[in-house]
Structures are given as structure tokens and as C-alpha cells.
Design a protein around this motif. Structure first.
Motif, PDB file in Angstrom:
ATOM      1  N   ASN A   4       0.835  -1.177   0.000  1.00  0.00           N
ATOM      2  CA  ASN A   4       0.000   0.000   0.000  1.00  0.00           C
ATOM      3  C   ASN A   4       0.878   1.237   0.000  1.00  0.00           C
ATOM      4  O   ASN A   4       1.860   1.303   0.720  1.00  0.00           O
ATOM      5  CB  ASN A   4      -0.900   0.017   1.233  1.00  0.00           C
ATOM      6  CG  ASN A   4      -1.872  -1.133   1.240  1.00  0.00           C
ATOM      7  OD1 ASN A   4      -2.852  -1.127   0.526  1.00  0.00           O
ATOM      8  ND2 ASN A   4      -1.577  -2.151   2.025  1.00  0.00           N
ATOM      9  N   LYS A   5       0.516   2.207  -0.823  1.00  0.00           N
ATOM     10  CA  LYS A   5       1.245   3.466  -0.872  1.00  0.00           C
ATOM     11  C   LYS A   5       0.755   4.352   0.259  1.00  0.00           C
ATOM     12  O   LYS A   5      -0.368   4.209   0.711  1.00  0.00           O
ATOM     13  CB  LYS A   5       1.033   4.130  -2.220  1.00  0.00           C
ATOM     14  CG  LYS A   5       1.668   3.344  -3.352  1.00  0.00           C
ATOM     15  CD  LYS A   5       1.459   4.042  -4.666  1.00  0.00           C
ATOM     16  CE  LYS A   5       2.054   3.205  -5.782  1.00  0.00           C
ATOM     17  NZ  LYS A   5       1.886   3.787  -7.075  1.00  0.00           N
ATOM     18  N   PRO A   6       1.497   5.296   0.780  1.00  0.00           N
ATOM     19  CA  PRO A   6       2.838   5.676   0.356  1.00  0.00           C
ATOM     20  C   PRO A   6       3.884   4.685   0.842  1.00  0.00           C
ATOM     21  O   PRO A   6       3.775   4.147   1.938  1.00  0.00           O
ATOM     22  CB  PRO A   6       3.055   7.030   1.006  1.00  0.00           C
ATOM     23  CG  PRO A   6       2.205   6.999   2.222  1.00  0.00           C
ATOM     24  CD  PRO A   6       1.013   6.138   1.852  1.00  0.00           C
ATOM     25  N   TYR A   7       4.854   4.442   0.007  1.00  0.00           N
ATOM     26  CA  TYR A   7       5.910   3.504   0.355  1.00  0.00           C
ATOM     27  C   TYR A   7       6.817   4.099   1.411  1.00  0.00           C
ATOM     28  O   TYR A   7       7.013   5.303   1.466  1.00  0.00           O
ATOM     29  CB  TYR A   7       6.742   3.153  -0.889  1.00  0.00           C
ATOM     30  CG  TYR A   7       5.943   2.451  -1.957  1.00  0.00           C
ATOM     31  CD1 TYR A   7       5.358   1.217  -1.707  1.00  0.00           C
ATOM     32  CD2 TYR A   7       5.760   3.013  -3.201  1.00  0.00           C
ATOM     33  CE1 TYR A   7       4.627   0.567  -2.677  1.00  0.00           C
ATOM     34  CE2 TYR A   7       5.032   2.374  -4.180  1.00  0.00           C
ATOM     35  CZ  TYR A   7       4.461   1.143  -3.909  1.00  0.00           C
ATOM     36  OH  TYR A   7       3.727   0.499  -4.862  1.00  0.00           O
ATOM     37  N   GLY A   8       7.373   3.238   2.258  1.00  0.00           N
ATOM     38  CA  GLY A   8       8.336   3.686   3.239  1.00  0.00           C
ATOM     39  C   GLY A   8       7.754   4.129   4.562  1.00  0.00           C
ATOM     40  O   GLY A   8       8.491   4.534   5.448  1.00  0.00           O
ATOM     41  N   ASP A   9       6.418   4.054   4.740  1.00  0.00           N
ATOM     42  CA  ASP A   9       5.846   4.476   6.014  1.00  0.00           C
ATOM     43  C   ASP A   9       5.679   3.301   6.983  1.00  0.00           C
ATOM     44  O   ASP A   9       5.170   3.469   8.090  1.00  0.00           O
ATOM     45  CB  ASP A   9       4.525   5.195   5.819  1.00  0.00           C
ATOM     46  CG  ASP A   9       3.443   4.314   5.222  1.00  0.00           C
ATOM     47  OD1 ASP A   9       3.758   3.166   4.831  1.00  0.00           O
ATOM     48  OD2 ASP A   9       2.291   4.757   5.138  1.00  0.00           O
ATOM     49  N   ASN A  10       6.129   2.090   6.571  1.00  0.00           N
ATOM     50  CA  ASN A  10       6.117   0.890   7.405  1.00  0.00           C
ATOM     51  C   ASN A  10       4.730   0.515   7.900  1.00  0.00           C
ATOM     52  O   ASN A  10       4.572   0.001   8.991  1.00  0.00           O
ATOM     53  CB  ASN A  10       7.070   1.036   8.592  1.00  0.00           C
ATOM     54  CG  ASN A  10       8.499   1.094   8.156  1.00  0.00           C
ATOM     55  OD1 ASN A  10       8.877   0.447   7.193  1.00  0.00           O
ATOM     56  ND2 ASN A  10       9.295   1.898   8.836  1.00  0.00           N
ATOM     57  N   GLN A  11       3.695   0.761   7.089  1.00  0.00           N
ATOM     58  CA  GLN A  11       2.336   0.380   7.429  1.00  0.00           C
ATOM     59  C   GLN A  11       1.723  -0.390   6.284  1.00  0.00           C
ATOM     60  O   GLN A  11       1.971  -0.094   5.123  1.00  0.00           O
ATOM     61  CB  GLN A  11       1.481   1.603   7.723  1.00  0.00           C
ATOM     62  CG  GLN A  11       1.897   2.339   8.965  1.00  0.00           C
ATOM     63  CD  GLN A  11       0.979   3.503   9.251  1.00  0.00           C
ATOM     64  OE1 GLN A  11       0.201   3.911   8.418  1.00  0.00           O
ATOM     65  NE2 GLN A  11       1.083   4.033  10.445  1.00  0.00           N
ATOM     66  N   ARG A  12       0.909  -1.389   6.624  1.00  0.00           N
ATOM     67  CA  ARG A  12       0.177  -2.148   5.631  1.00  0.00           C
ATOM     68  C   ARG A  12      -1.296  -2.031   5.976  1.00  0.00           C
ATOM     69  O   ARG A  12      -1.689  -2.142   7.138  1.00  0.00           O
ATOM     70  CB  ARG A  12       0.600  -3.619   5.670  1.00  0.00           C
ATOM     71  CG  ARG A  12      -0.174  -4.483   4.707  1.00  0.00           C
ATOM     72  CD  ARG A  12       0.272  -5.925   4.706  1.00  0.00           C
ATOM     73  NE  ARG A  12       0.218  -6.502   6.027  1.00  0.00           N
ATOM     74  CZ  ARG A  12       1.272  -6.907   6.706  1.00  0.00           C
ATOM     75  NH1 ARG A  12       2.473  -6.795   6.207  1.00  0.00           N
ATOM     76  NH2 ARG A  12       1.148  -7.417   7.908  1.00  0.00           N
ATOM     77  N   ILE A  13      -2.137  -1.829   4.981  1.00  0.00           N
ATOM     78  CA  ILE A  13      -3.577  -1.732   5.184  1.00  0.00           C
ATOM     79  C   ILE A  13      -4.181  -3.074   4.799  1.00  0.00           C
ATOM     80  O   ILE A  13      -4.032  -3.526   3.675  1.00  0.00           O
ATOM     81  CB  ILE A  13      -4.180  -0.605   4.336  1.00  0.00           C
ATOM     82  CG1 ILE A  13      -3.526   0.725   4.700  1.00  0.00           C
ATOM     83  CG2 ILE A  13      -5.681  -0.545   4.522  1.00  0.00           C
ATOM     84  CD1 ILE A  13      -3.862   1.854   3.776  1.00  0.00           C
TER      85      ILE A  13
END
Length: 56
Positions: A4-13
């Protein structure tokens, strides 16, 4: 794996698809591939995997 974007925020939805997890008799959590039934990984710290469905 789910992305899931934004990339690099270390979160998955949402949950990781085609995988489930269960607790072994020794108390460790194991991850299973739902298509083949093979065990993919076992966590050594005793905590469950994030975002993976638990088996009953």
C-alpha cells in the motif's frame, strides 16, 4: 505480500492474503501457506505475526 502506498511508512492496510497462523504446542507461532499447506516460518519470540489470519 500486500503493498500500500505511500511507500516507506512501514504500514500495511489489510491482512496478508493466502496465509494463516497457528500456535504450536510449544507456544510458538507458525505461518502456513493456504494453497500448499506448508509451514513457511516460525516466530521464536512467542508473539503472533502481524496482519496474518489466525486459525481456530
Amino acid at each position: 505480500m500486500a503493498k500500500n502506498k505511500p511507500y516507506g511508512d512501514n504500514q500495511r492496510i489489510g491482512a496478508v492474503k493466502d496465509r494463516s497462523q497457528f500456535q504450536t504446542p510449544s507456544g510458538l507461532w507458525a505461518k502456513r501457506d493456504l494453497n500448499t499447506g506448508r509451514i513457511m516460518d516460525v516466530k521464536q519470540d512467542g508473539k503472533p505475526f502481524k496482519g496474518v489470519t489466525k486459525e481456530k
